[in-house]
Motif scaffolding. Structure first.
Motif, mmCIF file in Angstrom:
data_model
loop_
_atom_site.group_PDB
_atom_site.id
_atom_site.type_symbol
_atom_site.label_atom_id
_atom_site.label_comp_id
_atom_site.label_asym_id
_atom_site.label_seq_id
_atom_site.Cartn_x
_atom_site.Cartn_y
_atom_site.Cartn_z
ATOM 1 N N ARG A 146 0.847 -1.189 0.000
ATOM 2 C CA ARG A 146 0.000 0.000 0.000
ATOM 3 C C ARG A 146 0.890 1.250 0.000
ATOM 4 N NH1 ARG A 146 -5.122 -0.630 -1.197
ATOM 5 N NH2 ARG A 146 -5.731 1.080 0.193
ATOM 6 N N PHE A 147 0.315 2.335 -0.458
ATOM 7 C CA PHE A 147 1.076 3.590 -0.564
ATOM 8 C C PHE A 147 0.207 4.731 -0.083
ATOM 9 C CE2 PHE A 147 2.597 7.208 -3.352
ATOM 10 C CZ PHE A 147 3.834 7.360 -2.738
ATOM 11 N N ASN A 148 0.732 5.532 0.815
ATOM 12 C CA ASN A 148 0.081 6.756 1.292
ATOM 13 C C ASN A 148 0.991 7.925 0.970
ATOM 14 O OD1 ASN A 148 -2.299 5.762 3.185
ATOM 15 N ND2 ASN A 148 -0.549 4.438 3.572
ATOM 16 N N ALA A 149 0.429 8.978 0.415
ATOM 17 C CA ALA A 149 1.269 10.111 0.015
ATOM 18 C C ALA A 149 0.485 11.408 0.058
ATOM 19 C CB ALA A 149 1.817 9.890 -1.392
ATOM 20 N N VAL A 150 1.240 12.493 0.087
ATOM 21 C CA VAL A 150 0.662 13.838 0.045
ATOM 22 C C VAL A 150 1.305 14.602 -1.105
ATOM 23 C CG1 VAL A 150 0.309 15.996 1.293
ATOM 24 C CG2 VAL A 150 0.253 13.828 2.532
ATOM 25 N N MET A 151 0.501 15.226 -1.931
ATOM 26 C CA MET A 151 1.002 16.092 -2.998
ATOM 27 C C MET A 151 1.204 17.481 -2.414
ATOM 28 S SD MET A 151 -0.670 16.947 -6.743
ATOM 29 C CE MET A 151 -0.612 15.245 -7.311
ATOM 30 N N VAL A 152 2.420 18.008 -2.558
ATOM 31 C CA VAL A 152 2.792 19.266 -1.909
ATOM 32 C C VAL A 152 3.435 20.198 -2.926
ATOM 33 C CG1 VAL A 152 4.215 20.314 -0.095
ATOM 34 C CG2 VAL A 152 3.172 18.073 0.278
ATOM 35 N N THR A 153 3.111 21.485 -2.847
ATOM 36 C CA THR A 153 3.782 22.464 -3.697
ATOM 37 C C THR A 153 4.979 23.053 -2.976
ATOM 38 O OG1 THR A 153 3.577 24.534 -4.920
ATOM 39 C CG2 THR A 153 2.223 24.338 -2.947
ATOM 40 N N ARG A 154 6.070 23.197 -3.714
ATOM 41 C CA ARG A 154 7.254 23.870 -3.172
ATOM 42 C C ARG A 154 7.245 25.356 -3.518
ATOM 43 N NH1 ARG A 154 7.145 18.199 -3.311
ATOM 44 N NH2 ARG A 154 9.173 17.299 -2.805
ATOM 45 N N ASP A 155 6.387 25.754 -4.436
ATOM 46 C CA ASP A 155 6.296 27.141 -4.900
ATOM 47 C C ASP A 155 5.001 27.782 -4.414
ATOM 48 O OD1 ASP A 155 8.630 26.947 -6.416
ATOM 49 O OD2 ASP A 155 7.553 26.304 -8.216
ATOM 50 N N PRO A 156 4.968 29.125 -4.353
ATOM 51 C CA PRO A 156 3.672 29.807 -4.225
ATOM 52 C C PRO A 156 2.953 29.690 -5.576
ATOM 53 C CG PRO A 156 5.422 31.416 -4.502
ATOM 54 C CD PRO A 156 6.098 30.073 -4.427
ATOM 55 N N ILE A 157 1.746 29.159 -5.595
ATOM 56 C CA ILE A 157 1.080 28.892 -6.865
ATOM 57 C C ILE A 157 -0.393 29.253 -6.817
ATOM 58 C CG2 ILE A 157 2.651 27.005 -7.478
ATOM 59 C CD1 ILE A 157 0.309 25.062 -6.742
ATOM 60 N N THR A 158 -0.969 29.380 -8.010
ATOM 61 C CA THR A 158 -2.412 29.331 -8.199
ATOM 62 C C THR A 158 -2.723 27.927 -8.698
ATOM 63 O OG1 THR A 158 -2.546 31.694 -8.716
ATOM 64 C CG2 THR A 158 -4.382 30.300 -9.434
ATOM 65 N N VAL A 159 -3.540 27.209 -7.976
ATOM 66 C CA VAL A 159 -3.737 25.779 -8.207
ATOM 67 C C VAL A 159 -4.657 25.530 -9.398
ATOM 68 C CG1 VAL A 159 -4.572 23.628 -7.188
ATOM 69 C CG2 VAL A 159 -3.433 25.333 -5.751
ATOM 70 N N ALA A 160 -4.225 24.632 -10.291
ATOM 71 C CA ALA A 160 -5.064 24.213 -11.418
ATOM 72 C C ALA A 160 -4.719 22.773 -11.783
ATOM 73 C CB ALA A 160 -4.861 25.123 -12.627
ATOM 74 N N GLY A 161 -5.743 21.968 -12.029
ATOM 75 C CA GLY A 161 -5.533 20.621 -12.537
ATOM 76 C C GLY A 161 -5.610 19.508 -11.515
ATOM 77 N N LEU A 162 -6.038 19.788 -10.297
ATOM 78 C CA LEU A 162 -6.059 18.738 -9.283
ATOM 79 C C LEU A 162 -7.035 17.612 -9.621
ATOM 80 C CD1 LEU A 162 -5.805 20.466 -5.779
ATOM 81 C CD2 LEU A 162 -4.052 19.235 -7.054
ATOM 82 N N GLU A 163 -8.192 17.956 -10.146
ATOM 83 C CA GLU A 163 -9.170 16.917 -10.496
ATOM 84 C C GLU A 163 -8.626 16.002 -11.581
ATOM 85 O OE1 GLU A 163 -11.922 15.902 -9.331
ATOM 86 O OE2 GLU A 163 -12.824 17.497 -8.127
ATOM 87 N N ILE A 164 -7.880 16.558 -12.502
ATOM 88 C CA ILE A 164 -7.308 15.737 -13.568
ATOM 89 C C ILE A 164 -6.208 14.851 -13.001
ATOM 90 C CG2 ILE A 164 -6.209 15.757 -15.842
ATOM 91 C CD1 ILE A 164 -7.410 18.604 -16.168
ATOM 92 N N ALA A 165 -5.390 15.416 -12.119
ATOM 93 C CA ALA A 165 -4.359 14.607 -11.470
ATOM 94 C C ALA A 165 -4.984 13.455 -10.699
ATOM 95 C CB ALA A 165 -3.526 15.482 -10.537
#
Length: 278
Positions: A36-55
């Motif tokens: 099994r795998f547990n993970a968190v997607m994290v940004t290293r930059d200040p961003i405007t978020v787009a595309g999470l649903e596609i990811a």
């Protein structure tokens, strides 16, 4: 979420490109089938978020039982080290999907982030930021979605939804007025005409242009052009627009400013998928 965009077809085609006719040989060799795998997607930059649903769709495609939790909303402006998504499921499947999911959200968030910088720069002027057709082949709907997420409006989606008469069209037609007349005779409702000289303005308007694109004009020349147009049609400035110049352009009173670099030159956001304890 994105009109006329088939997310599942995009996900399938992207994974097929990555997997070819085989499998993820690394995950198959290294990761036990039951892991099994547990993970968190994290940004290293200040961003405007787009595309999470596609990811998220990439992870769900390879593990329909995966748990995917979106932690921020599309269009949110977030600081570095913000957690964007939490996932849990079959390790082999999620690691196989990882790169495609990250590529997508990095690219789209990069576009949305650059777009939001331009939107902020012209705030209060009344000018509207537009994207262009300078998109990667096959990714136009996604990239234009990202510019909308960042606060811009879409220009033409393609060659079909408005006429845009540019210098090469004029050269072949003979002059600006003749090019516009031909477009009107064809029954085209919206006719955008690119002009780079003020003496082209009146002929274009008299022939029936519905918008003028003022190409590569510095602010002083834009003001001269706007005085000649007198609000008869909407106006758009384009060419040579950067974060350093866009405010001066917007303050001339032009209605729209189109910026090709939103989709053509936006750097990918630095976003990673970090292993987490269950």
């Amino acid at each position: 979420m994105i009109q006329d965009f088939d997310i599942q077809a995009f996900v399938s085609a992207t994974l097929r490109e990555d997997l070819g006719s085989g499998v993820d040989v690394t995950s198959e060799a290294v990761i036990p089938a039951e892991a099994r795998f547990n993970a968190v997607m994290v940004t290293r930059d200040p961003i405007t978020v787009a595309g999470l649903e596609i990811a998220a769709a990439f992870f769900r495609h390879l593990d329909s039982a995966a748990t995917v939790e979106l932690l921020v909303k599309e269009g949110a402006r977030v600081a570095p080290r913000t957690a964007l998504m939490r996932i849990a499921g079959q390790a082999r499947a999620l690691l196989t999907a990882e790169r495609s999911a990250l590529n997508t959200v990095q690219h789209l968030s990069g576009i949305a982030t650059m777009t939001s910088l331009y939107v902020d720069r012209i705030a209060g002027t009344g000018a509207v930021l537009l994207d262009t057709r300078k998109t990667l082949p096959g990714l136009r709907l996604l990239e234009k979605y990202a510019t909308r997420t960042g606060g811009a409006q879409n220009h033409r989606m393609g060659l079909w939804d408005a006429a845009m008469i540019k210098d090469n069209h004029v050269a072949i037609a003979g002059d600006v007025a003749e090019a516009v007349r031909r477009a009107r005779a064809a029954g085209i409702a919206e006719i955008i005409v690119e002009v780079d000289r003020t003496d082209q303005i009146e002929p274009a308007l008299l022939a029936g242009a519905t918008r003028l694109l003022l190409d590569n004009m510095p602010p002083a020349m834009l003001r001269e052009a706007l005085a000649l147009i007198e609000d008869r049609v909407p106006t758009e400035a384009s060419g040579g627009v950067s974060l350093d110049t866009i405010r001066d352009i917007a303050e001339t009173g032009v209605n729209f400013i189109s910026v090709g670099r939103l989709t053509q030159s936006a750097p990918a956001a630095d976003i990673g998928l970090d292993f987490a304890l269950a």
